[in-house]
Design an enzyme around this catalytic site. Structure first.
Site, mmCIF file in Angstrom:
data_model
loop_
_atom_site.group_PDB
_atom_site.id
_atom_site.type_symbol
_atom_site.label_atom_id
_atom_site.label_comp_id
_atom_site.label_asym_id
_atom_site.label_seq_id
_atom_site.Cartn_x
_atom_site.Cartn_y
_atom_site.Cartn_z
ATOM 1 N N SER A 140 37.856 117.186 119.550
ATOM 2 C CA SER A 140 38.107 118.587 119.840
ATOM 3 C C SER A 140 36.841 119.155 120.474
ATOM 4 C CB SER A 140 38.477 119.352 118.574
ATOM 5 O OG SER A 140 39.039 120.594 118.929
ATOM 6 N N GLU A 141 37.004 119.863 121.580
ATOM 7 C CA GLU A 141 35.844 120.191 122.414
ATOM 8 C C GLU A 141 34.875 121.172 121.766
ATOM 9 O OE1 GLU A 141 38.999 120.750 123.177
ATOM 10 O OE2 GLU A 141 39.300 122.688 124.154
ATOM 11 N N ASN A 142 35.266 121.783 120.659
ATOM 12 C CA ASN A 142 34.295 122.645 119.983
ATOM 13 C C ASN A 142 33.268 121.840 119.194
ATOM 14 O OD1 ASN A 142 36.551 122.056 118.266
ATOM 15 N ND2 ASN A 142 35.700 123.479 116.778
ATOM 16 N N SER A 195 29.614 117.612 123.507
ATOM 17 C CA SER A 195 31.072 117.526 123.549
ATOM 18 C C SER A 195 31.572 117.388 124.981
ATOM 19 C CB SER A 195 31.671 118.770 122.897
ATOM 20 O OG SER A 195 33.066 118.653 122.824
#
Lengths: 233, 220, 233, 220
Positions: free
Chosen positions: D46-48, D88
């Site tokens: 997840s890009e966070n 990320s």
């Protein structure tokens, strides 16, 4: 979980061929992939281009590859501790490209992070910038430097797990994290392969996604180059 | 009398101020750490990936995984941290390191520095020096005023391949403290007992002197 | 050791003025500098430009500044959870620059690391690239994006020490490390200020050199935006 | 019969292969995680800032510091890691993430995608979508074949502002599986009981059909 464990150094280096470009972690003799280097010597591949901050010493580190004339070209920032290196360089047997240390680190990181090139002030106005594009931003001059392209990256970490997660120790960290995922295949060797779930997810230096193969090195000499001490009391 | 290397380091240590992060090059600069005032807080950064370097370890406590950029075994002080090479040069390039002290073969009166290559000789490489001189806000060079052949190392123009352009701010030699200004090397201080004539004779580059009588001797 | 501790949030925000450009860490409401935001509200500075991935919700996070109309411009990647934001944006009171999330992170990192600009593929061929330089490398197109310039960066970490060293927790890390040292003054607030020497030098996410001021926040609400759960059994 | 959202997710799950790192967008893509084959190893990014996402937490075990890019509370699986936003997107931009699955408002026959902005309406932002579509080697779009007004979302040319150009590789809709080729949308599979005529009628862009009889129905 995606498993990256391979069965020792032989399997870890499968696919290595002569004339490939390799990244090797380490600063001086600290944090170098000792087991991968030993296997490169055994495999006797040659014509290698090695991206590594230093070139080892005569009888250790990358010096072992140089002794066997397996290296065609070195891309480094400092190569001062190696007599065989000096001989090959002066005789023209070995091609050497010297680049600033921060540029070396960031060209690795650019490859890892999908950046084609970076603008750095290092080397502007020097022979390092010759033939390269330069450009002014806010009154300061920068040199355009391209991301490296390498076939294999050989990484030495302290601890790792089967998911490929890595933790480094002290200044043995150096270029190792920046080279992870910067080549087509990243091979990490660790002093200790720990069970998955042992490493705190919050304290992983390199997530396993940047690593394709991992193994526990058979042994580590971890040689000290300059043993400096002070007296007690 | 001209300074020895330790005295050069001692004089440079006075330039290290409270709250400074400092990167020390190999040679004379390394000695500076021994003379920093005890009542100020300073942290030493080494570009191989450590902030908060301490003294050398006691015998038997050396750790191959804890070295400085000179490949010497070191210790760390409370509050220290380790990091990768890209982060290390982020500190340098991003001007978070306040002061860089390094040696030189030649310095030109416009602040150019040459310290990495002698054509025809074995070249060892620039290491982190090119990044340091291209980025640091404050660069002090520690060196002898002349080379072994007696020729000046403070020149109108460097003869050796450059490490960086127009970047050196101050030079401390065995003879003098000089500042790089638009008019050339401005003489700030003389080594004790060293005459302005001696400094003039040893300086090939343009030497700027504000009223001969007022150049003070160095204080330590 | 160089000490960064300040005496609470008031001292931490000394020097803040209207019309400044601020960076604020956090993703959604996770890892936001709650105490710094509360102080910005108390100080009632306005005309602020805020670089922050999101804009909070109506009654929390950056939404508190928006309620008081202290923000002139937002530079964000996603601003979808805030009705007051929407009202101000549609009425033209608030200037909004939307940029890709990875570009936001890397423009912070560029400022931290002394890079003037980067080439990223994100946004090529879209309105994000309009008016910007584009360039081909190896057959792929990239957009030149410049490093941010900010006056203050407000960072939220989990633990920290007087040397300014920081450790983050979970996904509350997000943009916080990338913003450290990316502004003229970096102010870190932590849940727990621990004695110097407590943090393992090997496990510090952000070395103190990137931080100018540090304090322990008085309290943290740490509000959850989307409380998603599964049933047991 | 046209698929529902869960069935679209179920069909896409077949595209998720052993050893893949996968980024799932909000909406239908999130549902894909529920249908991935149990005998393969996949990690969700997840890009966070998390790799190795697990299911939602049990009640009372939610942690405000552990969320996904949809701001939902999540858990992590053994082998997971947390990292900063720059790292990320290094994973994404550097092509370390193998597969990106995301929703779209429109897809063009050359692979252009529009999914972030409708002029005149409130714009929420592109989040990480522009980075994802600009970088991913393999992008699958999950969406309805037509919008609420019944208009095709598979177009000759996108009418909405683009998110990325020539990047979509495959599209799974409620009616069909299609591949983006040089000739347009190549029909690979039909939803069970959905005719080629229905798909043709719902596709504004150029539809490429290799021998009408051979287009199989989807398998799950």
């Amino acid at each position: 979980m995606i498993t990256k464990t391979v069965n020792g150094v032989q399997q870890a280096l499968e696919g290595i061929e002569s004339n490939m470009t390799l990244m090797l972690g380490g600063f001086g003799l600290s944090g170098i992939p000792e087991n991968a280097i030993a296997q490169l010597v055994r495999l006797n591949v040659n014509g290698l281009t090695c991206i590594s901050n230093n070139a080892g010493v005569d009888d250790f580190g990358l010096g072992l590859l140089l002794q066997k004339k397996q290296v065609k070209k070195m891309i480094s920032s400092y190569v001062g501790e190696n007599a065989e290196f000096e001989r090959q360089m002066l005789s023209g047997e070995l091609d050497v490209e010297l680049i600033p240390q921060g540029t070396l680190a960031e060209r690795c990181r650019a490859a890892q992070a999908g950046f084609p090139a970076i603008y750095t002030p290092a080397g502007y106005g020097t022979e390092v910038a010759q033939g390269k594009e330069t450009r002014e931003f806010d009154g300061k001059m920068y040199v355009l430097e391209h991301a490296f392209k390498a076939d294999f990256a050989f990484i030495k970490a302290w601890k790792g797990d089967a998911a490929g997660n890595l933790i480094f120790k002290g200044t043995a960290r150096n270029f190792n994290p920046n080279m992870c995922g910067a080549a087509k295949i990243t091979v990490a060797e660790v002093e200790e392969l720990v069970p998955v779930g042992t490493l705190d997810p919050n304290q992983i230096h390199i997530p396993g996604i940047f690593v394709q193969r991992i193994f526990q090195g058979e042994q580590y000499e971890k040689r000290i180059e300059q043993r400096t001490i002070r007296q007690k009391g | 009398m001209a300074l020895d290397k330790n005295q050069i380091a001692q004089r440079i240590a006075r330039e290290v101020k409270d709250g400074y992060y400092v990167n020390l090059g190999i040679g004379i600069p390394t000695l500076v750490a021994n003379y920093v005032q005890e009542n100020i807080n300073v942290e030493f950064q080494s570009e191989n990936g450590v902030l908060g370097m301490g003294p050398f370890p006691f015998e038997g406590e050396e750790d191959a995984d804890v070295i400085n950029a000179g490949k010497q075994t070191i210790t760390t002080l409370p509050g220290a941290s380790f990091f990768d090479s890209a982060t290390s040069f982020s500190m340098i390039r991003g001007k978070h390191v306040d002061l860089t002290i390094l040696g030189a073969m030649e310095v030109a009166q416009n602040g150019d520095i040459a310290n990495w290559k002698i054509p025809g000789k074995m070249v060892k490489g620039m290491g982190g020096a090119m990044d340091l001189v291209a980025s640091a806000e404050n660069i002090i060079v520690a060196m002898m005023h002349t080379n072994r052949a007696g020729a000046s190392k403070l020149l109108k123009k460097c003869s050796l391949p450059l490490t960086g352009v127009a970047c050196v701010k101050k030079i401390v030699t065995n003879l003098a403290v000089l500042e790089v200004t638009e008019k050339g090397f401005k003489l700030l201080e003389r080594a004790p007992g060293v005459s302005i004539e001696e400094i003039k004779a040893a300086t090939e580059g343009s030497l700027e002197i504000d009223g001969d009588i007022d150049i003070p001797e160095m204080k330590f």
